[in-house]
Motif scaffolding. Sequence first.
Motif, mmCIF file in Angstrom:
data_model
loop_
_atom_site.group_PDB
_atom_site.id
_atom_site.type_symbol
_atom_site.label_atom_id
_atom_site.label_comp_id
_atom_site.label_asym_id
_atom_site.label_seq_id
_atom_site.Cartn_x
_atom_site.Cartn_y
_atom_site.Cartn_z
ATOM 1 N N LYS A 1 -10.474 -16.184 6.543
ATOM 2 C CA LYS A 1 -9.781 -17.178 7.367
ATOM 3 C C LYS A 1 -10.606 -18.452 7.533
ATOM 4 C CE LYS A 1 -10.909 -14.755 11.726
ATOM 5 N NZ LYS A 1 -10.848 -13.300 11.631
ATOM 6 N N ALA B 1 -6.595 -19.975 9.892
ATOM 7 C CA ALA B 1 -5.570 -19.985 8.846
ATOM 8 C C ALA B 1 -5.955 -18.994 7.741
ATOM 9 C CB ALA B 1 -5.425 -21.390 8.267
ATOM 10 N N THR C 1 -1.524 -18.692 4.426
ATOM 11 C CA THR C 1 -1.113 -19.923 5.120
ATOM 12 C C THR C 1 -1.609 -21.146 4.356
ATOM 13 O OG1 THR C 1 -1.082 -18.849 7.261
ATOM 14 C CG2 THR C 1 -1.367 -21.234 7.269
ATOM 15 N N ARG D 1 0.739 -23.787 2.616
ATOM 16 C CA ARG D 1 0.742 -25.183 3.062
ATOM 17 C C ARG D 1 0.499 -26.119 1.884
ATOM 18 N NH1 ARG D 1 -2.555 -24.728 8.740
ATOM 19 N NH2 ARG D 1 -4.334 -24.688 7.352
ATOM 20 N N THR E 1 2.772 -28.612 7.999
ATOM 21 C CA THR E 1 1.550 -28.186 7.320
ATOM 22 C C THR E 1 0.299 -28.795 7.956
ATOM 23 O OG1 THR E 1 1.821 -29.977 5.729
ATOM 24 C CG2 THR E 1 2.685 -27.828 5.086
ATOM 25 N N GLN F 1 2.411 -21.372 10.649
ATOM 26 C CA GLN F 1 1.357 -20.517 10.098
ATOM 27 C C GLN F 1 1.911 -19.185 9.633
ATOM 28 O OE1 GLN F 1 -2.426 -22.343 12.172
ATOM 29 N NE2 GLN F 1 -0.910 -21.860 13.743
#
Length: 674
Positions: free
Chosen positions: A83, A88, A92, A96, A220, A226
């Motif tokens: 992450k 995120a 994600t 994005r 985004t 998310q």
Amino acid sequence: MADEKEKKAPKLADPVAASVDLATQVMIKRAQELGIDTAFDRAENMKPCNIGNQGTCCKNCGMGPCRLPITKGIEAGEVDNRKGICGATANTIAARNFCRMIAAGCAAHSDHGRNVAEVFLSAARKESDAYRIKDTQKLLAVAPHFGVAITVEKDGETLDRDLDEIALEVGEKALREWGKDAGELLYLKRAPKPRYDLWTKLGVKPRNIDREIVEIMHRTAIGVDQDYKNLMKQGTRCALADGWGGSMMATDLQDIMFGTPYPLQSEANLGVMKEDHVNIIIHGHEPVLSEVIVAVSQTKEMLDYAKQKGAKGIQLGGICCTANEILQRHGVPLAGTFLQQELAIVTGACDAMVVDVQCVFQNLANVAKCFHTKLITTHPIAKMEQDNVLHIEFDEHHALEDAKRIVKLAIDNFQNRGADVMIPQQKSPMIAGFGVESIKYHLGGSFRGDYFTLNDNIINGRIRGIGAVVGCNNVRTKHNEGHLTVVKELIKNDVIVLTTGCNAIACAMAGLLTPETAQVHCGPGLAEVCETVGIPPVLHLGSCVDNSRILLAATEVVRAGGLGKDLSEVPAAGSAPEWMSEKAITIGQYVVASGVYTVFGTTFPTTGAPVFQDYLFKEHEKIYGGMWDFEADPIKHAHKMIAHIDKKRKALGIDKARERVLMDMADRQKLEVA
Ligand code: XCC
Ligand code: SF4
């Protein structure tokens, strides 16, 4: 120590390994001899970032960039707890990034569409002497899709409505599609009804074009959406705003103003440039200026002027999609694909290169500096920092003067050429200019002009299915090799190919856009059809915004009957073997969301987030009936498409028909031998 600090000379590309095209090989070598670097050389010295490449580098805020490369462990099934600082996940971040690519692609195609719509409106208002409503038949065909009436009632009688009035209303309604405050895009209803209903059910119908792009940028940004599934819902909505919105309107309005393409003959590759002519290379995407340049360069005034300056005439040549636009409507030859843009200048015979928007290398300015070439930017949103670049801003209100100024500049520059002219010999003949309308005509005949004949031949198995092969060049793979291998493998297996963009140019350069190709490269079924109707097995449908023609051609196939009720049932598959532009991702997503299986080659920007990638590659089929795939090997790539086509044939119950056709052919051959 001093030695260590000494700079190593940059590596040079091996021309033969860089391209399958002889002219390209020759010119890469020529550039190297002259000490000029091209994208091919730069790629040798610039390795792509391995994390960005996977789609898992996030720089959406100032705490990053946060980089989440995939590990062997995760690939082997370990828990993925990667992450970013904000938390995120890889999914994600990849989603994005993917959505931002879609937003950029949609913006590019649709902003092009908007410019066309604005010029269209000024033509409808008769504000410009350079543009007019040329194809009134197409105007009448398109108007109802905007809800514009083409007849009027007078004293109980139905009369034809005034064409100027129709054009004006179409222009106004079209322009509103970018920013209207309520409703949904008007063109969505052009899709088969089950597809439209599916979009309604899923909540992915675009409201207006600009809004869908803006919403991606919002969603985004750090700390907003998310959930990769929810992000892709918006990604789809934005992509549909391109395919069934901005791009489709660009195509339609261009056709009405400049004429709907019909099959014509031309040539392709750098060999179309002529040593004794003024060579003007037109590069970019928007045909609004290039249309006028084509017209102006054919005037007696300009031709006389060219002769006066010692040239035999004026030779135009196109690069990228502007090339496809002026080829389709005027037969202007193609000088080359995206990766040949620098090479056109390296010939030393390019008197002017005129660029508008998209796919234009900034390095053109550096290459131009080594020659006499005038590099001219023409668009207010696309300039270059180098001081040898001329900016002649184009405006529809004085388009003719702008075009004249540019052509004159090129002619004046003819006598400044150095001794270092070297134009490669290679060029190939082609037939281009296909479209929804001309396929109708060619495969149906003027008497029964429709898609029945195409459908009949798919149903009886002579044609196995439809392959839409499109997209860019990518310097990370051998120039044009993927394009040509995929297309040849498809037609060898009786899949008819619809092509646009740089794939179309690659096919043209290799001679695949001729009816004679059928004899050499096609399977027996497709060859028979092509010979009977006299068409190439690979049909050039235009530029990248003209992928909308492919959507509408597929819709006509559904409408003609016998091949299912929705686009997802048609035995068809999409492909971009050498994609590189964000626009390609947008196109891919709207094609997938329209129900079509789509394979990309070279690279794929989600490999670092396997769960998200699975969502695109597998789950999407359950949602849209179409899904993404990635295959770098062009033969396997083609066979994945063929397998999908066969799957669709089976679902339609027409797989047996094809076996019969092939047996017939084999039996016939046996008889001939005996
Ligand atoms: Fe550009 Fe359209 Fe790609 Fe070619 S195919 S490299 S986008 S010119 Ni569109
Ligand atoms: Fe890192 Fe999150 Fe900022 Fe992206 S948004 S750079 S993942 S902190």
